[in-house]
Design a protein around this motif. Structure first.
Motif, mmCIF file in Angstrom:
data_model
loop_
_atom_site.group_PDB
_atom_site.id
_atom_site.type_symbol
_atom_site.label_atom_id
_atom_site.label_comp_id
_atom_site.label_asym_id
_atom_site.label_seq_id
_atom_site.Cartn_x
_atom_site.Cartn_y
_atom_site.Cartn_z
ATOM 1 N N GLY A 21 15.676 35.158 44.195
ATOM 2 C CA GLY A 21 15.740 36.465 43.682
ATOM 3 C C GLY A 21 15.115 37.159 44.472
ATOM 4 O O GLY A 21 14.638 36.529 45.762
ATOM 5 N N LYS A 22 14.841 38.471 44.553
ATOM 6 C CA LYS A 22 14.310 39.414 45.482
ATOM 7 C C LYS A 22 12.888 39.234 45.612
ATOM 8 O O LYS A 22 12.482 39.462 46.929
ATOM 9 C CB LYS A 22 14.699 40.605 45.081
ATOM 10 C CG LYS A 22 14.305 41.839 46.007
ATOM 11 C CD LYS A 22 15.055 43.171 45.394
ATOM 12 C CE LYS A 22 14.733 44.290 46.416
ATOM 13 N NZ LYS A 22 15.208 45.581 45.829
ATOM 14 N N TRP A 23 12.082 38.860 44.719
ATOM 15 C CA TRP A 23 10.681 38.821 44.814
ATOM 16 C C TRP A 23 9.809 37.694 45.051
ATOM 17 O O TRP A 23 8.842 37.576 45.497
ATOM 18 C CB TRP A 23 10.122 39.910 43.804
ATOM 19 C CG TRP A 23 10.926 41.126 43.756
ATOM 20 C CD1 TRP A 23 11.629 41.507 42.875
ATOM 21 C CD2 TRP A 23 10.633 42.152 44.451
ATOM 22 N NE1 TRP A 23 12.044 43.031 42.775
ATOM 23 C CE2 TRP A 23 11.357 43.314 44.324
ATOM 24 C CE3 TRP A 23 9.817 42.420 45.792
ATOM 25 C CZ2 TRP A 23 11.624 44.426 44.854
ATOM 26 C CZ3 TRP A 23 9.936 43.586 46.594
ATOM 27 C CH2 TRP A 23 10.618 44.434 45.943
ATOM 28 N N ARG A 24 10.341 36.439 44.269
ATOM 29 C CA ARG A 24 9.621 35.459 44.184
ATOM 30 C C ARG A 24 9.173 34.677 45.613
ATOM 31 O O ARG A 24 7.998 34.441 45.643
ATOM 32 C CB ARG A 24 10.376 34.406 43.429
ATOM 33 C CG ARG A 24 10.428 34.757 41.861
ATOM 34 C CD ARG A 24 10.944 33.549 40.973
ATOM 35 N NE ARG A 24 11.256 34.491 39.799
ATOM 36 C CZ ARG A 24 12.182 33.892 38.821
ATOM 37 N NH1 ARG A 24 12.643 32.637 39.178
ATOM 38 N NH2 ARG A 24 12.668 34.420 37.845
ATOM 39 N N ILE A 27 6.412 36.808 46.910
ATOM 40 C CA ILE A 27 5.154 36.497 46.226
ATOM 41 C C ILE A 27 4.509 35.290 46.591
ATOM 42 O O ILE A 27 3.303 35.157 46.984
ATOM 43 C CB ILE A 27 5.227 36.415 44.661
ATOM 44 C CG1 ILE A 27 5.817 38.122 44.172
ATOM 45 C CG2 ILE A 27 4.132 35.932 43.679
ATOM 46 C CD1 ILE A 27 6.256 38.047 42.603
ATOM 47 N N ILE A 48 7.773 46.496 44.896
ATOM 48 C CA ILE A 48 7.782 46.040 43.733
ATOM 49 C C ILE A 48 7.207 46.635 42.642
ATOM 50 O O ILE A 48 5.923 47.375 43.014
ATOM 51 C CB ILE A 48 7.184 44.581 43.725
ATOM 52 C CG1 ILE A 48 7.584 43.759 42.482
ATOM 53 C CG2 ILE A 48 5.916 44.409 43.905
ATOM 54 C CD1 ILE A 48 7.327 41.954 42.738
ATOM 55 N N VAL A 52 7.943 44.360 37.104
ATOM 56 C CA VAL A 52 8.877 43.173 37.690
ATOM 57 C C VAL A 52 7.536 42.319 38.388
ATOM 58 O O VAL A 52 7.827 41.224 38.179
ATOM 59 C CB VAL A 52 9.613 43.746 38.862
ATOM 60 C CG1 VAL A 52 10.296 42.514 39.699
ATOM 61 C CG2 VAL A 52 10.734 44.430 38.343
ATOM 62 N N LEU A 53 6.472 42.741 38.986
ATOM 63 C CA LEU A 53 5.739 41.565 39.457
ATOM 64 C C LEU A 53 5.006 40.722 38.549
ATOM 65 O O LEU A 53 5.027 39.627 38.574
ATOM 66 C CB LEU A 53 4.371 42.447 40.068
ATOM 67 C CG LEU A 53 3.419 41.606 40.675
ATOM 68 C CD1 LEU A 53 3.634 40.573 41.690
ATOM 69 C CD2 LEU A 53 2.045 42.385 41.201
ATOM 70 N N GLN A 55 6.530 40.285 35.651
ATOM 71 C CA GLN A 55 7.335 39.138 34.962
ATOM 72 C C GLN A 55 7.934 37.996 36.004
ATOM 73 O O GLN A 55 7.780 36.824 35.555
ATOM 74 C CB GLN A 55 8.737 39.992 34.923
ATOM 75 C CG GLN A 55 8.929 40.942 33.696
ATOM 76 C CD GLN A 55 10.038 41.919 33.929
ATOM 77 O OE1 GLN A 55 10.802 42.025 34.840
ATOM 78 N NE2 GLN A 55 10.589 42.455 32.725
ATOM 79 N N GLN A 56 7.471 38.168 37.131
ATOM 80 C CA GLN A 56 7.936 37.158 38.400
ATOM 81 C C GLN A 56 6.593 36.341 38.399
ATOM 82 O O GLN A 56 6.894 35.104 38.460
ATOM 83 C CB GLN A 56 8.134 37.998 39.731
ATOM 84 C CG GLN A 56 9.313 38.689 39.584
ATOM 85 C CD GLN A 56 10.624 37.946 39.466
ATOM 86 O OE1 GLN A 56 10.872 37.009 40.245
ATOM 87 N NE2 GLN A 56 11.434 38.154 38.422
ATOM 88 N N GLU A 59 6.876 34.016 35.196
ATOM 89 C CA GLU A 59 7.978 33.066 35.484
ATOM 90 C C GLU A 59 7.456 31.833 36.203
ATOM 91 O O GLU A 59 7.585 30.752 35.791
ATOM 92 C CB GLU A 59 8.946 33.714 35.828
ATOM 93 C CG GLU A 59 10.509 32.769 35.842
ATOM 94 C CD GLU A 59 10.961 32.345 34.513
ATOM 95 O OE1 GLU A 59 11.583 31.185 34.683
ATOM 96 O OE2 GLU A 59 10.667 33.014 33.546
ATOM 97 N N LEU A 60 6.791 32.395 37.512
ATOM 98 C CA LEU A 60 6.375 31.302 38.454
ATOM 99 C C LEU A 60 5.227 30.383 37.747
ATOM 100 O O LEU A 60 4.948 29.103 38.082
ATOM 101 C CB LEU A 60 5.915 31.844 39.678
ATOM 102 C CG LEU A 60 6.833 32.621 40.547
ATOM 103 C CD1 LEU A 60 6.178 33.667 41.609
ATOM 104 C CD2 LEU A 60 7.599 31.239 41.286
#
Length: 130
Positions: A21-24, A27, A48, A52-53, A55-56, A59-60
């Motif tokens: 994905g775009k952000w993980r 991060i 970001i 979204v931050l 959410q990511q 998830e991580l």
């Protein structure tokens, strides 16, 4: 009732589900250098959104890649750090970063012309220096 086991086409697919994905990766790249508060991550990755931050990060954390550390104080303080399991991605992230910088050098002649946040102290952990 037993949970259904998800089938994967390859190890690449399994890895991308966790860190793609775009952000993980961005991060994780920030957290490899040490613990960060959400506000520090927002400054380091200005494009970001807070939603979204969050959410990511969740998830991580759910996948065991990072840890959320809550400091019980007023106001509450939350930090994130990469887990021991997450650190196993460090060499991959270093290689992606190095490849991207080499690509920018190839396209623009000098990556510094286009990199906004170039880490001059970047040293890959792998002996493979591209």
């Amino acid at each position: 009732m037993e949970a259904e086991i998800k089938k994967h086409e390859s190890g690449v697919q399994a890895m991308l589900e966790l860190v793609g994905g775009k952000w993980r990766i961005l991060i994780l790249h920030q957290l490899i250098s040490g613990r960060k508060r959400t506000s520090e991550l927002r400054r380091a990755i200005p494009a970001i959104t807070q939603k979204v931050l969050t959410q990511q990060l969740r998830e991580l954390e759910r996948n065991g890649i990072i840890h959320r550390i809550i400091h019980h104080q007023i106001p509450p303080n939350v930090e994130y750090e990469i887990s021991e399991y997450g650190l196993t991605l460090q060499e991959i992230i270093d290689r992606i970063c190095l490849w991207g910088e080499n690509h920018l050098d190839r396209v623009y002649g000098d990556k510094n012309k286009v990199l906004e946040n170039h880490f001059s102290d970047y040293v890959p952990t792998s002996p493979l220096n591209g």
